[in-house]
Design a protein around this motif. Structure first.
Motif, PDB file in Angstrom:
ATOM      1  N   GLY A 206       0.785  -1.224   0.000  1.00 22.91           N
ATOM      2  CA  GLY A 206       0.000   0.000   0.000  1.00 22.91           C
ATOM      3  C   GLY A 206       0.818   1.275   0.000  1.00 22.91           C
ATOM      4  N   GLN A 207       2.090   1.208  -0.377  1.00 18.70           N
ATOM      5  CA  GLN A 207       2.963   2.374  -0.355  1.00 18.70           C
ATOM      6  C   GLN A 207       3.507   2.630  -1.763  1.00 18.70           C
ATOM      7  OE1 GLN A 207       4.055   4.578   2.306  1.00 18.70           O
ATOM      8  NE2 GLN A 207       4.680   5.614   0.423  1.00 18.70           N
ATOM      9  N   ASN A 208       3.571   3.891  -2.150  1.00 22.24           N
ATOM     10  CA  ASN A 208       4.183   4.271  -3.419  1.00 22.24           C
ATOM     11  C   ASN A 208       5.642   4.632  -3.200  1.00 22.24           C
ATOM     12  OD1 ASN A 208       1.689   3.928  -4.584  1.00 22.24           O
ATOM     13  ND2 ASN A 208       1.212   6.105  -4.693  1.00 22.24           N
ATOM     14  N   PHE A 209       6.507   4.197  -4.120  1.00 25.18           N
ATOM     15  CA  PHE A 209       7.947   4.401  -3.963  1.00 25.18           C
ATOM     16  C   PHE A 209       8.581   4.996  -5.219  1.00 25.18           C
ATOM     17  CE2 PHE A 209       7.083   0.820  -1.097  1.00 25.18           C
ATOM     18  CZ  PHE A 209       7.782   1.188   0.046  1.00 25.18           C
ATOM     19  N   LEU A 210       9.644   5.760  -4.999  1.00 23.97           N
ATOM     20  CA  LEU A 210      10.626   6.046  -6.039  1.00 23.97           C
ATOM     21  C   LEU A 210      11.801   5.138  -5.718  1.00 23.97           C
ATOM     22  CD1 LEU A 210      12.062   7.512  -8.351  1.00 23.97           C
ATOM     23  CD2 LEU A 210      12.749   9.276  -6.692  1.00 23.97           C
ATOM     24  N   ILE A 211      12.015   4.118  -6.532  1.00 24.87           N
ATOM     25  CA  ILE A 211      13.067   3.139  -6.276  1.00 24.87           C
ATOM     26  C   ILE A 211      14.305   3.504  -7.087  1.00 24.87           C
ATOM     27  CG2 ILE A 211      13.714   0.702  -6.427  1.00 24.87           C
ATOM     28  CD1 ILE A 211      10.790  -0.006  -5.991  1.00 24.87           C
ATOM     29  N   ILE A 212      15.429   3.663  -6.388  1.00 27.51           N
ATOM     30  CA  ILE A 212      16.683   4.070  -7.028  1.00 27.51           C
ATOM     31  C   ILE A 212      17.587   2.860  -7.182  1.00 27.51           C
ATOM     32  CG2 ILE A 212      18.712   5.554  -6.869  1.00 27.51           C
ATOM     33  CD1 ILE A 212      17.016   7.473  -5.189  1.00 27.51           C
ATOM     34  N   GLU A 213      17.841   2.501  -8.432  1.00 23.08           N
ATOM     35  CA  GLU A 213      18.763   1.414  -8.717  1.00 23.08           C
ATOM     36  C   GLU A 213      20.173   1.969  -8.941  1.00 23.08           C
ATOM     37  OE1 GLU A 213      19.102  -2.304 -11.875  1.00 23.08           O
ATOM     38  OE2 GLU A 213      17.133  -1.485 -11.336  1.00 23.08           O
ATOM     39  N   SER A 214      20.249   3.118  -9.604  1.00 20.76           N
ATOM     40  CA  SER A 214      21.523   3.806  -9.839  1.00 20.76           C
ATOM     41  C   SER A 214      21.212   5.237 -10.238  1.00 20.76           C
ATOM     42  CB  SER A 214      22.315   3.102 -10.955  1.00 20.76           C
ATOM     43  OG  SER A 214      21.656   3.272 -12.198  1.00 20.76           O
ATOM     44  N   PHE A 220       9.200   4.371 -10.608  1.00 24.24           N
ATOM     45  CA  PHE A 220       8.143   4.575  -9.623  1.00 24.24           C
ATOM     46  C   PHE A 220       7.379   3.264  -9.467  1.00 24.24           C
ATOM     47  CE2 PHE A 220       8.403   8.812 -11.773  1.00 24.24           C
ATOM     48  CZ  PHE A 220       8.954   9.506 -10.703  1.00 24.24           C
ATOM     49  N   LEU A 221       7.131   2.885  -8.241  1.00 21.38           N
ATOM     50  CA  LEU A 221       6.289   1.727  -7.969  1.00 21.38           C
ATOM     51  C   LEU A 221       5.016   2.238  -7.310  1.00 21.38           C
ATOM     52  CD1 LEU A 221       6.150  -1.384  -8.101  1.00 21.38           C
ATOM     53  CD2 LEU A 221       6.849  -1.393  -5.704  1.00 21.38           C
ATOM     54  N   LEU A 236       6.781   2.023 -13.132  1.00 17.40           N
ATOM     55  CA  LEU A 236       6.901   3.010 -14.201  1.00 17.40           C
ATOM     56  C   LEU A 236       8.332   3.548 -14.255  1.00 17.40           C
ATOM     57  CD1 LEU A 236       3.628   4.966 -13.337  1.00 17.40           C
ATOM     58  CD2 LEU A 236       3.866   3.073 -14.956  1.00 17.40           C
ATOM     59  N   LYS A 237       9.001   3.316 -15.360  1.00 17.08           N
ATOM     60  CA  LYS A 237      10.386   3.738 -15.502  1.00 17.08           C
ATOM     61  C   LYS A 237      10.500   5.254 -15.561  1.00 17.08           C
ATOM     62  CE  LYS A 237      14.478   3.155 -18.429  1.00 17.08           C
ATOM     63  NZ  LYS A 237      15.016   2.566 -19.687  1.00 17.08           N
TER      64      LYS A 237
END
Length: 345
Positions: A206-214, A220-221, A236-237
């Motif tokens: 139930g949480q939205n994230f900005l996921i940083i791989e590099s 965005f999840l 979403l890339k």
């Protein structure tokens, strides 16, 4: 009101955002009418319907009607807090009243839903997509002096000004990242490694994230948004244009010692709520001289950019924007003075 929401949740498969919207609508009605007890509130259909008819414009009336109908229907089916047979006649007849008016409103709104004409408010505040993109650049130019400040010199107001530029970038980056709804409001920044750890521990639901791989790869999840029950979680890339903005934002946060986990935050460094998010978007585009909101940006993007794309690209844009192709067509607005008309014989 929490009791009603719990009951709705037991009987309807609704997203957290929808439940939250129902809570706000029902609570607003309850407080305005000064009806405290849940059964009394649900068994006052004539009073509530009259209030909705006289106090709210028709598009918003439908939101209130939907919330009340779902609440009454769920209450009738439930037997955990009351006997469903008690006063069922009153409740069911009240439900019929609301459903009848709901259909009247839907019919009236549907007549204008597909004509592609701008509403008077849209007409007043409409800008082209080129202006949206230019505003992002103008906002960054306006930060020239602010970004020279040291950590001890910069104020909360200055940081908020920087953040408005970030918001304009989130909503004005075009095809690579078409404008979402208000889904950035409680978004958390997290590394891919940490996200995987929290996911394993069951802490990401139930949480939205900005996921940083590099520095080059981010996405965005979305797990909490309006249509999540229909489209599910979205990954979403982040495109190159927005990635550049986010990289700068991350460096600025580090420079000024901002260590809260939120992509966007208020003066107390707490997550931005939906109503505040709407105001921030408006402020982010104030250079246009118009009152700009997320839905308007979505309509402008579709009308100016998406409508000329191939069907394959339009489907891709619809998927990214978390709505259907049909909704995309409804969002398209014709230039002023044009009308699709009814060409059937």
């Amino acid at each position: 009101m929490e009791i009603i929401i719990e009951i709705i949740n037991r009987h309807r498969d609704l997203s957290p955002n929808t439940l939250k919207g129902y809570y706000k609508s029902l609570d607003r009605l309850k407080n305005k009418l000064n009806i405290d007890l849940v059964p009394d509130f649900l068994k006052s259909p004539e009073i509530i319907l009259n209030y909705i008819k006289t106090e709210f414009k028709k598009p918003y009336q439908l939101n209130l009607l939907n919330a009340y109908i779902v609440a009454v229907d769920s209450w009738l089916k439930d037997g955990t807090t009351h006997n469903p047979m008690d006063d069922s006649y009153i409740l069911e007849n009240g439900l019929a009243l609301f459903k009848k008016y709901q259909m009247e409103i839907k019919y009236e709104l549907d007549k204008t839903k597909y004509d592609e004409a701008k509403t008077p408010k849209e007409e007043e505040n409409w800008i082209n997509w080129e202006t949206v993109e230019k505003t992002v650049g103008e906002n960054f130019k306006g930060l020239k002096d602010i970004l020279k400040l040291t950590k001890s010199e910069i104020s909360k107001k200055d940081i908020q000004q920087v953040q408005l530029w970030v918001i304009s970038g989130l909503y004005g980056s075009g095809e690579q990242n078409p404008p979402l709804r208000l889904d950035y409001n409680r978004m958390v920044i997290i590394s891919k490694e940490k996200y995987e750890q929290e996911k394993e521990a069951g802490l990401t639901e139930g949480q939205n994230f900005l996921i940083i791989e590099s520095s080059k790869i981010k996405y965005f999840l979305l797990a909490e948004y309006k249509t999540v029950s229909k489209f599910g979680k979205k990954s979403l890339k982040v495109g190159s244009k927005l990635n550049t903005i986010l990289n700068k934002w991350i460096k600025i946060r580090e420079k000024y010692g901002i260590d809260n986990p939120y992509l966007l935050f208020n003066n107390q460094e707490k997550a931005v709520g939906e109503s505040a998010m709407s105001m921030y978007i408006k402020d982010a585009f104030k250079l246009t001289g118009k009152s700009i909101k997320a839905n308007l940006l979505r309509h402008i993007f579709i009308s100016d950019v998406v409508i000329d794309m191939s069907l394959k690209k339009r489907k891709k844009m619809a998927d990214f924007m978390c709505h259907s192709l049909e909704q995309q067509l409804i969002y398209n607005k014709l230039p002023s003075g044009d009308s699709s008309g009814d060409e059937s014989n």
